[in-house]
Structure formats: C-alpha cells, structure tokens
Design an enzyme around this catalytic site. Structure first.
Site, PDB file in Angstrom:
ATOM      1  N   GLY A  74       0.813  -1.213   0.000  1.00 37.36           N
ATOM      2  CA  GLY A  74       0.000   0.000   0.000  1.00 37.36           C
ATOM      3  C   GLY A  74       0.847   1.264   0.000  1.00 37.36           C
ATOM      4  N   GLY A  75       0.191   2.383  -0.257  1.00 38.31           N
ATOM      5  CA  GLY A  75       0.881   3.674  -0.265  1.00 38.31           C
ATOM      6  C   GLY A  75       1.124   4.158  -1.681  1.00 38.31           C
TER       7      GLY A  75
ATOM      8  N   HIS B 260      14.391   2.965  -5.351  1.00 41.85           N
ATOM      9  CA  HIS B 260      14.562   4.411  -5.234  1.00 41.85           C
ATOM     10  C   HIS B 260      15.044   4.853  -3.845  1.00 41.85           C
ATOM     11  CE1 HIS B 260      13.404   4.863  -9.310  1.00 41.85           C
ATOM     12  NE2 HIS B 260      12.372   4.054  -9.086  1.00 41.85           N
TER      13      HIS B 260
ATOM     14  N   TYR C 177       9.635  10.090  -2.570  1.00 40.09           N
ATOM     15  CA  TYR C 177       9.180   8.702  -2.560  1.00 40.09           C
ATOM     16  C   TYR C 177      10.288   7.777  -2.041  1.00 40.09           C
ATOM     17  CZ  TYR C 177       8.190   4.150  -4.811  1.00 40.09           C
ATOM     18  OH  TYR C 177       8.015   2.815  -5.071  1.00 40.09           O
TER      19      TYR C 177
ATOM     20  N   LYS D 126      10.667   5.312   1.422  1.00 39.02           N
ATOM     21  CA  LYS D 126      11.025   3.894   1.450  1.00 39.02           C
ATOM     22  C   LYS D 126      12.167   3.651   2.455  1.00 39.02           C
ATOM     23  CE  LYS D 126       7.912   2.497  -1.363  1.00 39.02           C
ATOM     24  NZ  LYS D 126       6.797   1.668  -0.850  1.00 39.02           N
TER      25      LYS D 126
ATOM     26  N   ARG E 172      17.544   0.265 -18.752  1.00 36.67           N
ATOM     27  CA  ARG E 172      17.686   0.303 -17.288  1.00 36.67           C
ATOM     28  C   ARG E 172      16.992  -0.896 -16.654  1.00 36.67           C
ATOM     29  NH1 ARG E 172      13.997   2.657 -13.771  1.00 36.67           N
ATOM     30  NH2 ARG E 172      14.799   2.712 -11.653  1.00 36.67           N
TER      31      ARG E 172
END
Ligand code: 15L
Length: 274
Positions: A70-71, A111, A134, A138, A172
């Site tokens: 979620g998120g 990220h 973001y 994390k 990438r």
C-alpha cells in the site's frame, strides 16, 4: 492456514499478485483505499486508509502475516508521500504490532538507493541514497521495519523492488527487472522462512546486468527464474525510442533522479565514453 493481509491490492503490483497468491495463501485478505475494479466474488476485501491508525488496526485483526504494497508507488507531493507512505507506513507497523501480527513483508524500492551511479555495484547494507521524496519514504519504511523487528520481535523483510512486470521495459530495466513469480518467491521467504528477523533483499530477477549484490536473498533460498536478457532485443528497441537523459542515464534510479534535478552535473560521467 495462515491468514495473510495484502495492502495495496488495487495498485499495479497488487493487481497482479492477488491472482498469484491464493493457491499458496487461500485465506488472503485484500485491502486498499478503494476495492479493485474487478474484485471477484471469492475474494475477501476490507477498505482502509493507511493514514488512519484505527483503520489499519481493523484490517490487521486476526492476521498472521502482511504483504504491504500500500501507499504511493511513484514520486508525489510532500503531502501525498507524508500521508500515504510516512504516516501510513508507520501506522501499518504499529497496527501489526498491536494486533500481534508476526511477520511483515514491506515493499521498499530501488529508489531508496537510486542516487548510486550505475557503475557502482551495491549490497543491501549501503548508506541510503534516495532519489526523491518517494525514495525517502522507502528508507523511512525500512527504518520503521528495523525498529519493530529489533524492539518488538516482528519478523520483517524489506524488498527493494526494481521494476515489476512481465518483461523489462528498457535498458535500465534489464538491470532491475522483477518477474511476478520471483516476487512471489521473495514474499514467501518473508512470510515463512524460520530465520527471518530483519532482512533487506533486492526485488530483482536473474539479471546479468544487475547493479545489486543480492546474496542475502540467495542465502534464504531465493532462486529467481526470470532472465532479463531473454528480452534484450525488446528492451533495447524500446530504449531507442527514449530521449537521452544525462542525469537519469547515469544513476540507478533513472528518471526519478533527473526529475527536479538541479544538483552538481559535473559529478556525472558518461562511463560508456571513457
Ligand atoms: C518504483 O519504485 C515504482 O513503483 C515503479 O512504478 C517503477 O517506476 C520502478 O520503481 C522503477 O524504478 O522502474
């Protein structure tokens, strides 16, 4: 039979995973702010806004393990990231603890370390180098997971997911691709392996061009089956359609790094031209 809660069930990864998990975890509770559009009659769903602790506690009731997808899953405004990922991430771990949930698998992201250059091979023990708000969220989620593991005995696995999908989308992604079945394997390790206390794994398949040392996952029995190079031609053809991005092409996080970038461009070296 363990009862497993999956948050983010209406999101990109959740949509695919909720079809792969029921044969392994038949007692699967799905959650998101809104139900998935194609929710099946045999699927269990409870809506919850992660920014509300009481709603988090309600979905954790009677649950043995959580897969937390979620998120917010891309860059957002500070307020979006704050509500969904920072407050939401904290609430999820706190609710899990209060309700006696034993294990949490947290969807972290590449990220969290996106500002490492591509020529730099990194393990899971490096200093975080997030490439946006973001990414910061994390790093925060991993830290909260470590706290609840060390202080309260929750068994926590953080997956720094690369790019999840049926095939790598560009050059990438040949380095960071994660096949859906391989993500299922990693979730199972987090939910079932007896030796999990707090672990960070890279969510990546068998990618020859990987930038990541994922040996911890292998020590826990991870045996990915997705081979990014099988899709090389497709990925390179898609890459050829993209505009060069000097910042994004230099760093592991790609366009997340060039987004809003006004940093020191002299640090960027085109290693292909050396
Ligand atoms: C992520 O963390 C995002 O959730 C996903 O949408 C992709 O952008 C992926 O990273 C990526 O780095 O390709």
């Amino acid at each position: 039979m363990p009862r497993i809660l999956m948050t983010g069930a209406s999101g990109g990864i959740g949509t695919s995973l909720r079809k792969l998990l029921p044969p392994i975890y038949p007692d699967l509770l799905l959650s998101d702010i809104k139900p998935p559009a194609d929710l099946g009659a045999n699927e269990q769903f409870k809506a919850a806004d992660l920014a509300d602790l009481a709603q988090c506690e309600a979905i954790c009731e009677g649950v043995d393990g959580i897969i937390h997808f979620g998120g917010y899953s891309v860059e957002g405004t500070w307020d979006q990231i704050l509500q969904a990922n920072i407050i939401g991430g904290y609430n999820l771990f706190e609710a899990a603890y209060r309700k006696g949930v034993k294990r949490v698998v947290f969807a972290s992201s590449n990220h969290a370390v996106g500002f490492y250059p591509r020529h730099h091979r990194i393990g899971t023990d490096v200093t975080p180098r997030p490439d946006g708000r973001y990414g910061v969220s994390k790093v925060f989620g991993e830290a909260v997971g470590a706290l609840y593991a060390d202080k309260h005995g929750l068994k926590v696995t953080c997956l720094r997911i690369g790019n999840f999908g049926d095939m790598p989308l560009d050059q990438r992604r040949l380095s960071i691709w994660l096949k859906p079945d391989d993500l299922v394997q990693l979730c199972r390790i987090g939910l079932e392996h007896p030796d999990i206390h707090f672990e960070v794994f890279y969510g990546a398949s068998l990618n020859e061009r990987a930038w990541w040392d994922n040996h911890r996952a292998y020590e826990f029995g991870y045996r990915p089956t997705g081979r990014a190079e099988d899709f090389r031609e497709h990925a390179m053809a898609e890459q050829a359609k993209l505009k060069p991005d000097p910042v994004g092409d230099h760093y592991q996080g790609g366009a997340f790094c060039s987004n809003e970038f006004d940093g020191d461009a002299s640090r960027i070296i085109d290693w292909n031209k050396r």
